[in-house]
Design an enzyme around this catalytic site. Structure first.
Site, PDB file in Angstrom:
ATOM      1  N   GLU A 119       0.566  -1.402   0.106  1.00  0.00           N
ATOM      2  CA  GLU A 119       0.380   0.171  -0.407  1.00  0.00           C
ATOM      3  C   GLU A 119       1.147   1.017   0.039  1.00  0.00           C
ATOM      4  O   GLU A 119       1.776   1.568   1.517  1.00  0.00           O
ATOM      5  CB  GLU A 119      -0.809   0.123   1.355  1.00  0.00           C
ATOM      6  CG  GLU A 119      -1.673  -1.418   1.449  1.00  0.00           C
ATOM      7  CD  GLU A 119      -2.707  -0.947   0.424  1.00  0.00           C
ATOM      8  OE1 GLU A 119      -3.226   0.355   0.230  1.00  0.00           O
ATOM      9  OE2 GLU A 119      -3.504  -1.827   0.083  1.00  0.00           O
TER      10      GLU A 119
ATOM     11  N   CYS B  11      -2.217   9.757   3.033  1.00  0.00           N
ATOM     12  CA  CYS B  11      -1.685   8.809   1.327  1.00  0.00           C
ATOM     13  C   CYS B  11      -2.678   9.301   0.309  1.00  0.00           C
ATOM     14  O   CYS B  11      -2.245   9.542  -0.769  1.00  0.00           O
ATOM     15  CB  CYS B  11      -1.139   7.355   1.197  1.00  0.00           C
ATOM     16  SG  CYS B  11      -3.208   6.473   1.998  1.00  0.00           S
TER      17      CYS B  11
HETATM   18  P1  NAD Z   1       8.196   4.642   4.611  1.00  0.00           P
HETATM   19  O1  NAD Z   1       8.119   3.804   3.693  1.00  0.00           O
HETATM   20  O2  NAD Z   1       9.173   5.918   5.093  1.00  0.00           O
HETATM   21  O3  NAD Z   1       7.933   4.072   6.377  1.00  0.00           O
HETATM   22  C1  NAD Z   1       6.828   2.855   6.053  1.00  0.00           C
HETATM   23  C2  NAD Z   1       7.627   1.454   7.085  1.00  0.00           C
HETATM   24  O4  NAD Z   1       8.993   1.436   6.187  1.00  0.00           O
HETATM   25  C3  NAD Z   1       7.573   1.942   8.893  1.00  0.00           C
HETATM   26  O5  NAD Z   1       7.705   1.397   9.172  1.00  0.00           O
HETATM   27  C4  NAD Z   1       9.589   2.233   8.950  1.00  0.00           C
HETATM   28  O6  NAD Z   1       9.470   2.148  10.075  1.00  0.00           O
HETATM   29  C5  NAD Z   1       9.948   1.459   8.167  1.00  0.00           C
HETATM   30  N1  NAD Z   1      10.705   1.018   6.955  1.00  0.00           N
HETATM   31  C6  NAD Z   1      11.640   2.875   6.453  1.00  0.00           C
HETATM   32  N2  NAD Z   1      12.631   2.610   5.999  1.00  0.00           N
HETATM   33  C7  NAD Z   1      12.854   1.497   5.761  1.00  0.00           C
HETATM   34  C8  NAD Z   1      14.350  -0.108   4.972  1.00  0.00           C
HETATM   35  N3  NAD Z   1      14.846   0.848   4.560  1.00  0.00           N
HETATM   36  N4  NAD Z   1      13.569  -1.087   5.579  1.00  0.00           N
HETATM   37  C9  NAD Z   1      12.769  -1.421   5.749  1.00  0.00           C
HETATM   38  N5  NAD Z   1      11.854  -1.279   6.530  1.00  0.00           N
HETATM   39  C10 NAD Z   1      11.943   0.374   6.125  1.00  0.00           C
HETATM   40  O7  NAD Z   1       6.414   5.381   5.276  1.00  0.00           O
HETATM   41  P2  NAD Z   1       6.121   6.849   5.329  1.00  0.00           P
HETATM   42  O8  NAD Z   1       7.373   8.165   5.740  1.00  0.00           O
HETATM   43  O9  NAD Z   1       6.186   6.004   7.494  1.00  0.00           O
HETATM   44  O10 NAD Z   1       5.147   7.079   5.620  1.00  0.00           O
HETATM   45  C11 NAD Z   1       4.568   7.991   4.437  1.00  0.00           C
HETATM   46  C12 NAD Z   1       4.674   6.861   2.731  1.00  0.00           C
HETATM   47  O11 NAD Z   1       3.482   5.939   2.900  1.00  0.00           O
HETATM   48  C13 NAD Z   1       4.056   7.930   2.159  1.00  0.00           C
HETATM   49  O12 NAD Z   1       4.461   7.872   0.875  1.00  0.00           O
HETATM   50  C14 NAD Z   1       2.887   7.791   1.951  1.00  0.00           C
HETATM   51  O13 NAD Z   1       2.108   7.772   0.633  1.00  0.00           O
HETATM   52  C15 NAD Z   1       2.591   6.361   2.164  1.00  0.00           C
HETATM   53  N6  NAD Z   1       0.990   5.908   2.714  1.00  0.00           N
HETATM   54  C16 NAD Z   1       0.539   5.456   1.720  1.00  0.00           C
HETATM   55  C17 NAD Z   1      -0.890   4.421   2.572  1.00  0.00           C
HETATM   56  C18 NAD Z   1      -2.128   3.730   1.514  1.00  0.00           C
HETATM   57  O14 NAD Z   1      -2.653   3.074   2.305  1.00  0.00           O
HETATM   58  N7  NAD Z   1      -1.115   3.665   0.655  1.00  0.00           N
HETATM   59  C19 NAD Z   1      -1.373   4.364   3.556  1.00  0.00           C
HETATM   60  C20 NAD Z   1      -0.182   5.768   4.024  1.00  0.00           C
HETATM   61  C21 NAD Z   1       0.910   6.131   4.216  1.00  0.00           C
END
Ligand code: NAD
Length: 469
Positions: free
Chosen positions: A215, A249
């Site tokens: 997602e 998002c």
């Molecule tokens: P992110 O991708 O930075 O992090 C998401 C999760 O991944 C966190 O739990 C983080 O600890 C983990 N993570 C980060 N880097 C990682 C790595 N290198 N290896 C493994 N795990 C890692 O996203 P965010 O900043 O928490 O959220 C914002 C993003 O999420 C935006 O792009 C937003 O659009 C998207 N989002 C999508 C939805 C949806 O339902 N489609 C909902 C909410 C947010």
């Protein structure tokens, strides 16, 4: 829970050993578990959740209730109503060539699942998928974001209270914890976050051929044509954009507005911004903050870069580092190659571009990655149909925004860069389900006549089968 590195594998193995026990539970047992989770969210921990989200990014209480607690409770209610029928053996027709057999689909659990969630709606996006995973009969490890530590701590308490560790466990910690967990051979990974990290997750999953739901995010456009009710459209866009301080998002990322209504659009925006958040939104109890300094600096940088390249701040623009505050901001004429027009904004800054012909809108949207959402404000059915038929997006809401997320009968998710797989309701249940095909033979069937040694008679039978069945 702060597990140490070497306990992740132990935890995983404990859940793996328990997967058939959990996977063979009845719908009643699963609903009972879900109701315990509901009780914890609705009663025991409601105030702690509100306080934690306020501590993490000053999320207004009403927004916490509406966008964190309510969607999970609603999901639990929906799943509880339907789970019995979803778990029923689904009989399907069997072709006449297989006469003497019957066939059905058994919706069975995938096994041990990992849910990695983001910080922007931490309760909603951790417990929402958990509801689907439990409904499907899986054991689950949860890894919430490190960026909302107060909320993660409350979620850890809830999980510990409601579930046995070999059934559902929550692991707190930094990115490194996710990286360690991703090495384990999960049966399914449900990841919500950015496309960049989505790629890392998919790569790690490929090591074990683990199925994934991704997602993700991206730039969701809003199209406002010259037939829309501008006053209502702008009011709704402001609600959708500045809820959660723009850190949603499916929030509008940018607006494409017909050039003939640009100044009307700005006037309506000014009117409703003031009505919603007063002249001084920093003092408004209805407006949150940017989650941390890193994201504050990123957003401030986007704004400064656009302005230094002749974009104009039409409304807002105040930033205050001490509080990670960014005022709801409307920007006109940001250059196409600026950060504001190239990256997902994920904050309370809304760039506006104007267009003359609707075909330009379609070309522009299609020049970017497929978005998670695409919004259309219009009364013109031809325009609406033309835009929908000539673009691709995870979801579309016509004459409003965000609401598509709240209908459990609709699949929620993106396409390609904005996501793989769907969530919510039956669609979420299916993501965590293996649809096992079962065919049972009751009597000798026609195919049994076609075993070796082959001869003319059997060849004729095959010819007949191809021709008639
Ligand atoms: P992110 O991708 O930075 O992090 C998401 C999760 O991944 C966190 O739990 C983080 O600890 C983990 N993570 C980060 N880097 C990682 C790595 N290198 N290896 C493994 N795990 C890692 O996203 P965010 O900043 O928490 O959220 C914002 C993003 O999420 C935006 O792009 C937003 O659009 C998207 N989002 C999508 C939805 C949806 O339902 N489609 C909902 C909410 C947010």
């Amino acid at each position: 829970m702060n597990y140490s590195d070497n306990t992740y594998a132990a935890l995983f193995n404990a859940q793996k050993s328990n997967q058939f026990v959990v996977g063979n539970t009845t719908y009643k047992t699963r609903i009972k578990k879900l109701k315990s989770l509901k009780f914890a969210l609705e009663r025991t921990y409601k105030q702690e959740i509100r306080d934690a989200l306020y501590a993490d990014f000053k999320k207004p209480t009403l927004e916490t209730d509406l966008t964190e607690i309510y969607p999970v409770i609603d999901e639990i209610n929906f799943v509880s109503q339907h789970l019995k029928s979803w778990l029923k053996r689904q009989k399907v027709d069997t072709p006449i060539a297989l006469l003497g057999s019957s066939s059905w689909i058994k919706n069975e659990s995938k096994g041990v699942c990992l849910i990695i969630s983001p910080w922007n709606f931490p309760i909603n996006l951790t417990f929402g998928p958990l509801v689907s995973a439990i409904a499907a009969g899986n054991t689950v490890m949860l890894k919430p974001s490190e960026m909302t530590p107060n909320t993660s701590a409350v979620m850890a308490k809830i999980v510990k209270e409601v579930f046995e560790e070999n059934e559902v466990a929550l692991v707190e910690g930094e990115v490194e914890v996710s990286q360690e967990l991703l090495k384990l051979p999960f049966n399914h990974i449900f990841f919500t976050g950015s496309p960049q990290v989505g790629k890392i997750v998919m790569k790690a999953a490929s090591e074990h051929l683990t199925s994934v739901t991704l997602e993700l995010g991206g730039k969701s456009p809003v199209i406002v044509d010259d037939t829309s009710n501008l006053d209502k459209a702008v009011k709704k866009i402001i609600f959708g954009k500045f809820l959660n301080a723009g850190q949603t998002c499916i929030a509008p990322d940018y607006v494409l507005v017909n050039a003939s209504v640009r100044s009307e659009f700005k006037s309506a925006f000014e009117k409703y911004l003031t009505e919603f958040y007063t002249e001084n939104p920093s003092a408004s109890k209805s407006y949150g903050r940017i989650v941390n300094q890193k994201h504050f600096t990123r957003l401030k940088g986007y704004l400064e870069e656009a302005v230094s390249r002749n974009a104009s701040i039409a409304l807002g623009g105040t930033v205050e580092a001490k509080d990670n505050y960014i005022e709801p901001t409307l920007v006109f004429d940001a250059p196409e190659d600026s950060d504001l027009m190239q990256n997902e904004i994920f904050g309370p800054i809304l760039p506006v571009k104007t267009y003359d012909k609707i075909a330009e809108v379609v070309d522009y949207v299609n020049s970017k990655e497929k978005s998670l959402a695409l919004y259309i404000f219009s009364k013109n059915k031809r325009n609406i149909k033309y835009i929908i038929n000539n673009t691709r997006a995870g979801s579309t809401c016509i004459n409003h925004n965000l609401l598509q997320f709240l209908n459990h009968n609709l699949p929620f998710g993106g396409s390609n860069n904005s996501g793989i797989g769907k969530s919510h309701g039956y669609f979420g249940f299916l993501e965590f389900t293996n649809q096992r095909s079962v065919l049972k033979q009751h009597t000798l069937g026609a195919v049994d006549l076609l075993i070796p040694p082959y001869g003319n008679f059997k060849q004729k039978l095959v010819n007949l089968t191809i021709k008639w069945f």
